[in-house]
Design a protein around this motif. Sequence first.
Motif, PDB file in Angstrom:
ATOM      1  N   VAL A 211       0.837  -1.200   0.000  1.00 19.21           N
ATOM      2  CA  VAL A 211       0.000   0.000   0.000  1.00 19.21           C
ATOM      3  C   VAL A 211       0.875   1.255   0.000  1.00 19.21           C
ATOM      4  CG1 VAL A 211      -1.713   1.289   1.316  1.00 19.21           C
ATOM      5  CG2 VAL A 211      -1.922  -1.186   1.111  1.00 19.21           C
ATOM      6  N   HIS A 212       1.975   1.219   0.735  1.00 21.92           N
ATOM      7  CA  HIS A 212       2.872   2.377   0.790  1.00 21.92           C
ATOM      8  C   HIS A 212       3.446   2.695  -0.584  1.00 21.92           C
ATOM      9  CE1 HIS A 212       6.855   4.299   1.358  1.00 21.92           C
ATOM     10  NE2 HIS A 212       6.211   5.004   2.274  1.00 21.92           N
ATOM     11  N   ASP A 213       3.804   1.653  -1.343  1.00 24.05           N
ATOM     12  CA  ASP A 213       4.340   1.883  -2.689  1.00 24.05           C
ATOM     13  C   ASP A 213       3.309   2.523  -3.604  1.00 24.05           C
ATOM     14  OD1 ASP A 213       6.710   0.782  -1.859  1.00 24.05           O
ATOM     15  OD2 ASP A 213       6.285  -1.215  -2.658  1.00 24.05           O
ATOM     16  N   ALA A 214       2.019   2.296  -3.320  1.00 28.29           N
ATOM     17  CA  ALA A 214       0.946   2.909  -4.116  1.00 28.29           C
ATOM     18  C   ALA A 214       0.512   4.257  -3.554  1.00 28.29           C
ATOM     19  CB  ALA A 214      -0.255   1.969  -4.195  1.00 28.29           C
ATOM     20  N   GLY A 215       1.189   4.724  -2.491  1.00 33.20           N
ATOM     21  CA  GLY A 215       0.852   6.008  -1.897  1.00 33.20           C
ATOM     22  C   GLY A 215      -0.480   6.013  -1.178  1.00 33.20           C
ATOM     23  N   GLY A 216      -0.915   4.871  -0.667  1.00 37.14           N
ATOM     24  CA  GLY A 216      -2.222   4.776  -0.026  1.00 37.14           C
ATOM     25  C   GLY A 216      -2.156   4.629   1.476  1.00 37.14           C
ATOM     26  N   HIS A 217      -3.314   4.324   2.071  1.00 36.86           N
ATOM     27  CA  HIS A 217      -3.453   4.116   3.507  1.00 36.86           C
ATOM     28  C   HIS A 217      -4.039   2.733   3.752  1.00 36.86           C
ATOM     29  CE1 HIS A 217      -3.890   8.453   2.658  1.00 36.86           C
ATOM     30  NE2 HIS A 217      -3.190   8.642   3.761  1.00 36.86           N
ATOM     31  N   PHE A 218      -3.734   2.172   4.901  1.00 39.51           N
ATOM     32  CA  PHE A 218      -4.256   0.848   5.266  1.00 39.51           C
ATOM     33  C   PHE A 218      -4.987   0.942   6.588  1.00 39.51           C
ATOM     34  CE2 PHE A 218      -3.814  -3.124   7.657  1.00 39.51           C
ATOM     35  CZ  PHE A 218      -4.479  -3.981   6.797  1.00 39.51           C
ATOM     36  N   LEU A 219      -6.144   0.255   6.661  1.00 34.80           N
ATOM     37  CA  LEU A 219      -6.931   0.175   7.883  1.00 34.80           C
ATOM     38  C   LEU A 219      -7.194  -1.288   8.198  1.00 34.80           C
ATOM     39  CD1 LEU A 219      -9.599   2.985   7.271  1.00 34.80           C
ATOM     40  CD2 LEU A 219      -7.569   3.117   8.734  1.00 34.80           C
ATOM     41  N   LEU A 220      -6.843  -1.714   9.383  1.00 30.14           N
ATOM     42  CA  LEU A 220      -7.116  -3.076   9.821  1.00 30.14           C
ATOM     43  C   LEU A 220      -8.542  -3.129  10.342  1.00 30.14           C
ATOM     44  CD1 LEU A 220      -5.781  -5.905  10.283  1.00 30.14           C
ATOM     45  CD2 LEU A 220      -5.392  -5.170  12.640  1.00 30.14           C
ATOM     46  N   GLY A 221      -9.417  -3.738   9.574  1.00 27.36           N
ATOM     47  CA  GLY A 221     -10.815  -3.784   9.963  1.00 27.36           C
ATOM     48  C   GLY A 221     -11.589  -4.737   9.069  1.00 27.36           C
ATOM     49  N   ARG A 222     -12.860  -4.895   9.381  1.00 34.63           N
ATOM     50  CA  ARG A 222     -13.741  -5.826   8.663  1.00 34.63           C
ATOM     51  C   ARG A 222     -14.935  -5.048   8.122  1.00 34.63           C
ATOM     52  NH1 ARG A 222     -14.744  -8.351  12.618  1.00 34.63           N
ATOM     53  NH2 ARG A 222     -16.878  -7.668  13.088  1.00 34.63           N
ATOM     54  N   ALA A 223     -15.129  -5.087   6.817  1.00 35.78           N
ATOM     55  CA  ALA A 223     -16.273  -4.404   6.199  1.00 35.78           C
ATOM     56  C   ALA A 223     -17.554  -5.126   6.595  1.00 35.78           C
ATOM     57  CB  ALA A 223     -16.117  -4.369   4.686  1.00 35.78           C
ATOM     58  N   GLU A 224     -18.522  -4.369   7.097  1.00 38.29           N
ATOM     59  CA  GLU A 224     -19.782  -4.944   7.556  1.00 38.29           C
ATOM     60  C   GLU A 224     -20.950  -4.626   6.627  1.00 38.29           C
ATOM     61  OE1 GLU A 224     -20.426  -6.975   9.960  1.00 38.29           O
ATOM     62  OE2 GLU A 224     -18.452  -7.042  10.892  1.00 38.29           O
ATOM     63  N   ASP A 225     -20.949  -3.432   6.042  1.00 39.33           N
ATOM     64  CA  ASP A 225     -22.083  -3.040   5.203  1.00 39.33           C
ATOM     65  C   ASP A 225     -21.661  -1.871   4.329  1.00 39.33           C
ATOM     66  OD1 ASP A 225     -24.566  -3.046   4.107  1.00 39.33           O
ATOM     67  OD2 ASP A 225     -25.650  -2.418   5.911  1.00 39.33           O
ATOM     68  N   VAL A 226     -22.462  -1.592   3.308  1.00 38.03           N
ATOM     69  CA  VAL A 226     -22.228  -0.462   2.407  1.00 38.03           C
ATOM     70  C   VAL A 226     -23.549   0.258   2.211  1.00 38.03           C
ATOM     71  CG1 VAL A 226     -21.471   0.283   0.123  1.00 38.03           C
ATOM     72  CG2 VAL A 226     -20.353  -1.669   1.211  1.00 38.03           C
ATOM     73  N   ASP A 227     -23.539   1.567   2.395  1.00 42.90           N
ATOM     74  CA  ASP A 227     -24.703   2.393   2.092  1.00 42.90           C
ATOM     75  C   ASP A 227     -24.439   3.051   0.742  1.00 42.90           C
ATOM     76  OD1 ASP A 227     -26.242   5.216   2.330  1.00 42.90           O
ATOM     77  OD2 ASP A 227     -27.294   3.676   3.478  1.00 42.90           O
ATOM     78  N   PHE A 228     -25.107   2.557  -0.301  1.00 45.71           N
ATOM     79  CA  PHE A 228     -24.810   2.998  -1.657  1.00 45.71           C
ATOM     80  C   PHE A 228     -25.315   4.413  -1.927  1.00 45.71           C
ATOM     81  CE2 PHE A 228     -25.250  -1.678  -1.867  1.00 45.71           C
ATOM     82  CZ  PHE A 228     -23.962  -1.993  -2.261  1.00 45.71           C
TER      83      PHE A 228
END
Length: 680
Positions: A211-228
């Motif tokens: 992720v660092h090589d792509a200039g991004g951020h990382f979050l340790l977590g679990r996706a539960e739902d998406v509000d579209f």
Amino acid sequence: MISHQAARQTGRLGQGAANWTAARNQRYLAQSRPLSTTLWARPRPLAQARAGGLSDAPTPQGKGPASGLLRFVYRTATWLGTTVLVVGAGVVAFFLYDASTYRSHPSIADISVSALAINPRVGGPKNLPILECHLDDDETEEKRRRQDKPHLVILGGGWGGVALLKEIDPESYRITVISPTNYFLFTPMLPSATVGTLSLRSLVEPIRRIVHDAGGHFLLGRAEDVDFSTRLVEVAQQDSQGREQRFYVPYDKLVVAVGSVTNPHGVKGLEHCNVLKGINDAREIRNKVIHNLELACLPTTPDDERRRLLSFVVCGGGPTGVEFAAELFDLLNEDLIELFPRLLRNEISVHLIQSRDHLLNTYDETLSRYAEDRFARDQVQVLTNSRVQEVRPDSILFTQKRDDGGIVTKELPMGFCLWSTGVSQNEFCRRLAAKLGDAQKNRHALETDTHLRLSGTPLGDVYAIGDCATVQNNVADHVASFVRTLAWRRGGRSAASPPPEDLRLHFSEWRSVAEQVRRRFPQAAAHLRRLDKLFEEYDRDRSGTLELGELRELLREIDSKLTSLPATAQRAHQQGQYLARKFNKLARAAPGLEAKAVVDGDVDDAVYRPFQYKHLGSLAYIGNSAVFDFGPGRGLAGGLWAVYAWRSIYFAQSVTFRTRVMMAMDWARRSLFGRDLMSF
């Protein structure tokens, strides 16, 4: 006094002696060093000798075997000394580099942190904290520049997500990766880790480094739902006190790459089985296998209990099940007999239960036969046409179809069982499918269109790749749009064109429709090669034209021939690369689209082609041999040379140089010291 005549005579004698001496020396040199001397014996210029790393001292000369041996020893010592110097210099250089990696003083400086990163605002449907800024958004000018870019959120750190990260342009998007694990797992080699052929750390790479090589951020977590509607992803994670914390992550583009779970097929008692999906599964399997072997050696273990402990069962005849059975046999055959009582080798049994009539049923039939013959030679019992009914704590109940068509029920004692029978949706994907309603009809994966956009969501917002998704093959459902486009063109692009139901397609118009089908559904191109034969076959009334019903029947036949894409790392990797290249092109086209006020519509289709999967071949390890399937009639199978080829392919596919080095060291360690038989 000597007379003048005597002096002249004496001079002639001296000159003759000198000439005789010179002639003798020339004859001596000619004998000791003939003109036909070999090239290596000729003296080289001093600069050339120094450039070659050799000494300036001349090579010993002479005649006979002794002198030849002396010259060989001299040159060997010279090259050996040069090698020692080069290796020694390399070791010294490594230690100098290693010393430079240590820091004796802490690097502490004032850092600007946004107030929203420390105290995020609360909102959304569930009134949760919204992550609008990361803690490191203001650390550098480069990160501050990316804050105005579209926010790309990737759920999952598997093959699809990593392939996307390695191809995406870091300057075009602000990237956030959310995953319950902080490492990427090289899944094709998991069976090797279950028996100690490879160490577990050789198969993982820290996701933060990628992720660092792509200039991004990382979050340790679990996706539960998406509000579209509000473009918010709900994420859950436990804090240091074990309490669950939830928050929202907003997105402009969302990529769902959360993988899948093992398909239970409605079988009872799967809690008594092991699965092989992650690194913890490999560790548990390894501990279970070694523990059973150790228990079988105890004097208090009865004979029937020993045989049960040493009965290993694999449910599923796909690549994962076959490779695990092969690796298990290698462990028992190569390392067990050296370190455990030989009685155990005689009582060990390995069983492979397959519901189809062949192992590796997606491979070429000759390769399946080769694998079955190999297992028969290695005394691995293959039970084809068998279906597991129930898994009990100490046995497996299954039914087997006999040659006469009858069904017989059998019970097999077991001390270890691996369940490897396909994939299914995880809970997060089922929740999304239920929210999207009729747009999602597949019970095993999320449905996407050919641009990998999640069906039922706004165009260009949400994509799904990898094992959690499947590309829709619904060519016949678009027949009306194909014909409507043709009618519009026939009517001179006016509203006076005839309705699609009244159209009768001539062959040239059928070719135009076929071209539309190829463009929108690239996987159907293989079934549209002989357009003349298809036209003739489905022109039922022999009118020389295709009616709407005949065209729909033709496209439905093509639908039936299109199969779902395989749930493999290869497919996920290609989809990740496809999305990255499309996102890069969308970012470059964004200024032009904004200038033309193009904000709605099918922008993906206007900018980039649909996804087309290219099958590069399938591999399988079957115990000191391997098989390669490159398509119908194109397969290879062999012994150790195939094993080395199999290793080389996976070695090249490893995502980082670090994992390649560790895998090579593990293979060398196995050959020198054997497999690791410790349990942790």
